[in-house]
Enzyme design. Structure first.
Site, mmCIF file in Angstrom:
data_model
loop_
_atom_site.group_PDB
_atom_site.id
_atom_site.type_symbol
_atom_site.label_atom_id
_atom_site.label_comp_id
_atom_site.label_asym_id
_atom_site.label_seq_id
_atom_site.Cartn_x
_atom_site.Cartn_y
_atom_site.Cartn_z
ATOM 1 N N ARG A 129 -6.217 1.014 12.182
ATOM 2 C CA ARG A 129 -5.579 2.272 11.753
ATOM 3 C C ARG A 129 -6.390 3.497 12.184
ATOM 4 O O ARG A 129 -7.615 3.431 12.296
ATOM 5 C CB ARG A 129 -5.376 2.250 10.219
ATOM 6 C CG ARG A 129 -4.409 1.144 9.806
ATOM 7 C CD ARG A 129 -4.217 1.069 8.321
ATOM 8 N NE ARG A 129 -3.499 2.220 7.794
ATOM 9 C CZ ARG A 129 -3.305 2.436 6.485
ATOM 10 N NH1 ARG A 129 -3.771 1.571 5.595
ATOM 11 N NH2 ARG A 129 -2.635 3.482 6.088
ATOM 12 N N GLN A 176 -4.231 11.350 1.862
ATOM 13 C CA GLN A 176 -5.566 10.808 2.131
ATOM 14 C C GLN A 176 -6.408 11.815 2.903
ATOM 15 O O GLN A 176 -7.589 12.010 2.598
ATOM 16 C CB GLN A 176 -5.438 9.496 2.917
ATOM 17 C CG GLN A 176 -4.818 8.382 2.091
ATOM 18 C CD GLN A 176 -4.562 7.123 2.891
ATOM 19 O OE1 GLN A 176 -4.874 7.044 4.072
ATOM 20 N NE2 GLN A 176 -3.990 6.124 2.244
ATOM 21 N N ASP A 327 5.625 5.244 0.451
ATOM 22 C CA ASP A 327 5.326 3.815 0.344
ATOM 23 C C ASP A 327 6.556 2.993 -0.043
ATOM 24 O O ASP A 327 6.480 1.750 -0.072
ATOM 25 C CB ASP A 327 4.220 3.599 -0.703
ATOM 26 C CG ASP A 327 2.873 4.123 -0.205
ATOM 27 O OD1 ASP A 327 2.681 4.223 1.028
ATOM 28 O OD2 ASP A 327 2.028 4.450 -1.051
ATOM 29 N N ARG A 358 5.434 -0.103 9.531
ATOM 30 C CA ARG A 358 6.400 -0.582 8.531
ATOM 31 C C ARG A 358 7.844 -0.509 9.008
ATOM 32 O O ARG A 358 8.689 -1.275 8.523
ATOM 33 C CB ARG A 358 6.213 0.186 7.214
ATOM 34 C CG ARG A 358 4.973 -0.291 6.485
ATOM 35 C CD ARG A 358 4.742 0.404 5.166
ATOM 36 N NE ARG A 358 3.671 -0.289 4.449
ATOM 37 C CZ ARG A 358 3.007 0.227 3.423
ATOM 38 N NH1 ARG A 358 3.283 1.438 2.987
ATOM 39 N NH2 ARG A 358 2.067 -0.483 2.826
HETATM 40 C C1 S3P Z 1 -2.251 7.523 -0.740
HETATM 41 C C2 S3P Z 1 -1.626 8.291 0.206
HETATM 42 C C3 S3P Z 1 -0.577 7.790 1.112
HETATM 43 C C4 S3P Z 1 -0.030 6.437 0.664
HETATM 44 C C5 S3P Z 1 -1.113 5.498 0.208
HETATM 45 C C6 S3P Z 1 -1.889 6.105 -0.946
HETATM 46 C C7 S3P Z 1 -3.283 8.140 -1.583
HETATM 47 O O1 S3P Z 1 -1.122 7.664 2.403
HETATM 48 O O2 S3P Z 1 0.709 5.839 1.714
HETATM 49 O O3 S3P Z 1 -0.552 4.258 -0.226
HETATM 50 O O4 S3P Z 1 -3.656 7.541 -2.614
HETATM 51 O O5 S3P Z 1 -3.741 9.238 -1.247
HETATM 52 P P1 S3P Z 1 -1.181 8.908 3.418
HETATM 53 O O6 S3P Z 1 -2.054 9.919 2.842
HETATM 54 O O7 S3P Z 1 -1.741 8.357 4.699
HETATM 55 O O8 S3P Z 1 0.238 9.353 3.564
#
Ligand code: S3P
Length: 450
Positions: A129, A176, A327, A358
């Site tokens: 990733r 994230q 998700d 996905r």
């Molecule tokens: C999350 C952010 C999302 C999500 C992941 C959890 C988080 O990812 O898909 O399961 O806890 O900040 P992205 O920030 O890459 O969209």
């Protein structure tokens, strides 16, 4: 293959109605953040209802490696004795974040502005990733990153010795990335600003404020502007982790698809940055209601009641809703297969860089099971066949992706012939009690040989 052991094939098939109460585990996003912010506070943070999935356990181990004390008191109660902002010590060995993109990206942010070096790795999914989305903004603080080609793990981060605050507009909608920058900003003097054009889950902002950081959020024509003042002393907290709406999605969707079902999923957070799936299902005509709506810890919460819904219609999901249900698209595509007409999902490029691609993972499995799926780089369309008309009868790959595994197991509860998932092992990363919880509702999901 599961990243944590031998593959666990599972098969789901049509069976009795689903009835009862589904107590899903704690929220994964909030669980990671509880451990990390606890580690960055001075003193003892108590956490009740922590998700004890592998992803979160890996983050707990990482916090120990950076010098915090993390203790399991049983029954979902944990404590973290933190070392304070800027107090991380250098880990003695490689930090293995397993399958968790959230874990590795948030931890990178949390250590990026301390004068230490750490090397991160993960399983085959995580090592594929992109990490440049996090290391690019961390470079603005003075952090250096040395990874494999394409910004992949394993990767070594050299924390900034004299960090400067950053101002960063996120190029992709990602909580994230936003959170990594905010966590890095904690140990930089002055104000760190993150601007996001589309709102993503806001747990970091809410929790940083709860831990005593000075943080403000403004909605402007540019987007959401989040301003954090660096070098606060974070105060330890007592956190009650709400139940995970992303895990609730699976028993909810299963109940909609299995004849005669009636399932209650209590205490689910309906934070608007997370609840998009439930509104989408309602628009499709699902018999899904929010009972006993209330506020808990500043968040809207309700008990979800889902009943068999044979007459759902496909819809076009508004692209601006994507971040609030990012998700949940895999399980939505399963529901869409049993609806009448097309379900159109646009603005979902991010699905291609999750634990698996996905869109591809679901499209391949759905097509093999007799469902027509059309796709482009950032969109896909599922042609609903209507209830009772989806053939099934195939084995599909979970691709080290917990949500792909659970989505296909829900799918097989309503296809005419069973669905086998080659490896349900990854489910343990986010929903370790999935198998028992679904069995208690009456679902026909069994371990199998492929
Ligand atoms: C999350 C952010 C999302 C999500 C992941 C959890 C988080 O990812 O898909 O399961 O806890 O900040 P992205 O920030 O890459 O969209």
């Amino acid at each position: 293959m599961s990243g944590h052991g031998a593959p666990i094939p599972m098969t789901s098939r049509k069976g009795p109605t689903l009835k009862g109460v589904a107590n899903v585990p704690g929220d994964k996003s909030i669980s990671h953040r509880s451990l990390i912010l606890g580690a960055l506070s001075v003193g003892e943070t108590r956490i009740v209802g922590l998700l004890e999935g592998q992803d979160v356990l890996d983050t707990g181990k990482a916090m120990q490696a950076f010098g915090a004390e993390v203790n399991d008191h049983g029954g979902g109660e944990w404590s973290v004795h933190g070392v304070g902002v800027g107090g991380f010590s250098e880990p003695e060995s490689v930090i293995d974040c397993g399958n968790s993109g959230t874990g590795v990206r948030l931890i990178m942010g949390a250590m990026a502005t301390s004068p230490i070096t750490a090397t991160f790795t993960g399983d085959a999914s995580l090592n594929g990733r992109p990490m440049g989305r996090v290391t690019d903004p961390l470079a603005l603080f003075g952090t250096q990153a040395y990874g494999r080609q394409g910004g992949r793990l394993p990767m070594t981060l050299v924390g900034a010795k004299e960090p400067v605050p950053a101002r960063y507009t996120t190029p992709v909608p990602s909580a994230q990335v936003k959170s990594a920058v905010l966590l890095a900003g904690l140990n930089a003097p002055g104000q760190t600003v993150v601007i996001e054009k589309e709102a993503t889950r806001d747990h970091s902002e809410r929790m940083l404020a709860g831990f005593g950081a000075e943080i403000s959020v403004e909605t402007t024509p540019e987007g959401r502007v989040i301003t954090l003042t660096g070098q606060p002393e974070l105060r330890p907290q007592h956190i009650v982790v709400p139940r995970d709406p992303s895990s609730a999605a699976f028993p909810v969707c299963a109940a909609l698809l299995v004849e005669g079902s009636d399932v209650l999923v209590p205490n689910i957070g309906l934070n608007p940055t997370r609840a998009g799936l439930f509104y989408t299902l309602q628009e499709m005509g699902a018999d899904l209601t929010f009972e006993n709506p209330r506020e808990e810890g500043g968040e809207p919460v309700a008990d979800l009641r889902a009943k068999f819904s044979p007459d759902m219609q496909g819809i076009e999901v508004p692209p601006e809703r994507a971040a609030s249900m990012i998700d949940e698209y895999p399980v939505l595509s399963v529901v869409a297969a049993f609806a009448k007409g097309q379900t159109i999902m646009r603005g979902v490029k991010e699905l291609r860089v999750k634990e698996s691609d996905r869109i591809d993972a679901m499209a391949v499995g759905l097509r093999a099971a007799g469902v027509t799926v059309d796709e482009g780089e950032d969109w896909w369309i599922v042609e609903g066949r209507g209830f009772g008309d989806v053939p099934g009868g195939v084995t599909v790959e979970s691709r080290l992706d917990h949500r792909i595994a659970m989505s296909f197991l829900v799918f097989g509860l309503a296809t005419n012939k069973p669905i086998t998932v080659d490896d349900a092992g990854p489910i343990a990363t986010s929903f370790p009690i999935f198998e028992t919880l679904m069995a208690e509702l009456g679902a026909s999901i069994t371990r199998s040989n492929v």
